[in-house]
Design a protein around this motif. Structure first.
Motif: not given
Length: 487
Positions: A388, A391-392, A394-396, A398-399
């Motif tokens: 997690h 993933k968090r 990676s999402n950050s 990408h944002r």
């Protein structure tokens, strides 16, 4: 839709009418009020009617503020109520929490919350229960000052409460271990303490450890054998234990009004080892302007800060440093969880809500230990946490990349618009030049020359705007590239 009070009786539409009922209930159930006196009365009732093993409110302390020593680390406004000339402390800690602190309190977190109790601050001490993968709250302290002396008294009382409940004392790695790196002894020692940069809290912990060491038998320090533990000052103790939250540090750096290059130099100080520490600090001073100098002065005057963010500046063993927490996200999540029970509470109401929350937390842990029933459907395994977190992150990222792409796209749109304006201006100039070349009448030529002059000025402005926007886009692209490279 839910029923409203007014649906029961129309008179309940009047808030003052409702308040009268609330006041009546408070007077009936809390005759001594819901503030300090009410809590004092509650503790007296607890001590008279509740078995020692079930007691929650362990200490109520009131000290004259003028009778205690002030330290340079104390904030000028370190009290929530300037009219109150007393240091007021309420320590709440269940017996089971004392036992768990003794057995599981290896990597501790602490922090002060401001929102939950009106007129008081809430200090919480917690750690991560790695088997249950959940926060473990050891105690709540309601306090009206954040001074070093107030925190020192809190830590002293926690030590005494643990000893009263368990018959044993807390053990600290740098004070009680047999050698500097003794992994086989780590299971019974407090290894590290993570908190924010608040000077009063850190100095209070250092003063407490200094006092503990002064009451021990003379012993050589594990990291500086030419000194005894009795020779260590408060910041020497913190250097062997204390870590500063990197998230708080990063947030403060982002707010600092310096260039991104200087911000990355500031961030680079959070490390295991730094290839050129003094050079980085000097560059922040020289290129960061007043803001950079103020930042360095603040960190250097906070004597525990550099050892708290850089391993080579501290005396914490590397394996402990790597296993510990670089941020205080855990204690922040503890604040968030209990805040769901309500904020801006009265002292008595907030204390009771905290007691219920802690009881539920302990019950959840005991259920897991006795029956294997987890708090949620998640496994609680560390690999799940790692997944997690990745993933968090990676999402950050990408944002961030999407936001940066949008910046470039906006600049591209501006450039295209300016280019279109320039092309139109060039065509207008060319058309006017051709018209002027064909005109032979003097009065008409003068008029065309004036118009041509205006068209050329328009062309120059369009060209200047285009070049400026190209430079702005290049600066944005360079900043993005440097940020990704340094990061």
């Amino acid at each position: 839709l839910r029923q409203l009070l007014a649906d029961w009786h129309v008179s309940l539409s009047n808030r003052s009418h409702i308040k009268s009922y609330i006041k009546q209930a408070i007077e009936e159930h809390c005759p001594f009020g819901t503030g300090w006196v009410g809590v004092v009365n509650l503790k007296a009732h607890q001590d008279a009617h509740v078995a020692p093993a079930e007691r929650y409110i362990r200490r109520i302390i009131a000290l004259p503020a003028t009778a205690v020593v002030r330290h340079e680390e104390d904030d000028p406004d370190s009290t929530t109520d300037q009219k109150d000339d007393m240091i007021r402390i309420i320590i709440c800690m269940a017996v089971e929490a004392s036992e768990r602190l003794l057995s599981a309190g290896r990597y501790l977190h602490s922090d002060i919350a401001f929102r939950r109790i009106v007129g008081f601050l809430e200090f919480e001490l917690a750690c991560l229960d790695r088997d249950a993968n959940t926060s473990l709250i050891f105690c709540r302290v309601y306090i009206n000052r954040q001074s070093a002396v107030a925190h020192q008294r809190v830590f002293e009382e926690i030590e005494l409460i643990v000893k009263e409940a368990t018959g044993k004392t807390l053990k600290w790695r740098h004070l009680h271990a047999s050698r500097a790196e003794a992994p086989n002894e780590y299971g019974s020692l407090i290894l590290s303490w993570t908190a924010d940069q608040h000077r009063g809290q850190a100095k209070g912990l250092g003063l407490h450890l200094q006092k503990l060491a002064s009451n021990m038998e003379p012993k050589l320090d594990l990291h500086e054998p030419h000194r005894t533990i009795q020779d260590l000052n408060p910041y020497d103790h913190l250097r062997r234990l204390y870590r500063v939250c990197t998230v708080h540090n990063s947030r403060n750096i982002n707010k600092c009004p310096v260039s991104e290059d200087i911000r990355w130099l500031m961030r680079s100080l959070v490390c295991i080892e730094h290839e050129d520490w003094d050079g980085a600090v000097l560059e922040i001073r020289e290129k960061g302007g007043k803001a950079g100098n103020d930042w360095v002065n603040d960190k250097e005057s906070t004597k525990f800060f550099y050892p708290g963010i850089c391993w080579e500046k501290s005396f914490i063993p590397l394996d402990v440093w790597n296993a510990g927490d670089p941020n205080s996200n855990l204690i922040e999540s503890v604040h968030r969880d209990v805040n769901r029970e309500g904020v801006h509470c009265t002292l008595l109401g907030g204390l009771k809500k905290g007691q219920l929350f802690d009881a539920v937390k302990m019950k959840t842990l005991k259920t897991l230990e006795n029956y294997g029933i987890t708090p949620s459907f998640k496994t609680g395994h560390r690999s799940e946490n790692a997944y997690h977190n990745l993933k968090r992150k990676s999402n950050s990222q990408h944002r961030v990349l999407a936001s940066e792409d949008q910046k470039i796209e906006r600049h591209n749109e501006k450039i295209l618009k300016s280019l279109d304006t320039l092309v139109k201006a060039e065509k207008a100039v060319l058309a006017k030049e051709q018209e002027l070349a064909q005109e032979t009448r003097p009065e008409k030529r003068q008029k065309l020359e004036d118009e041509l002059s205006r068209k050329r000025k328009t062309q120059e402005r369009a060209n200047s705007t285009l070049e400026k926007q190209k430079i702005e886009r290049a600066v944005v692209e360079r900043g993005i590239w440097e940020g990704q490279t340094i990061g």
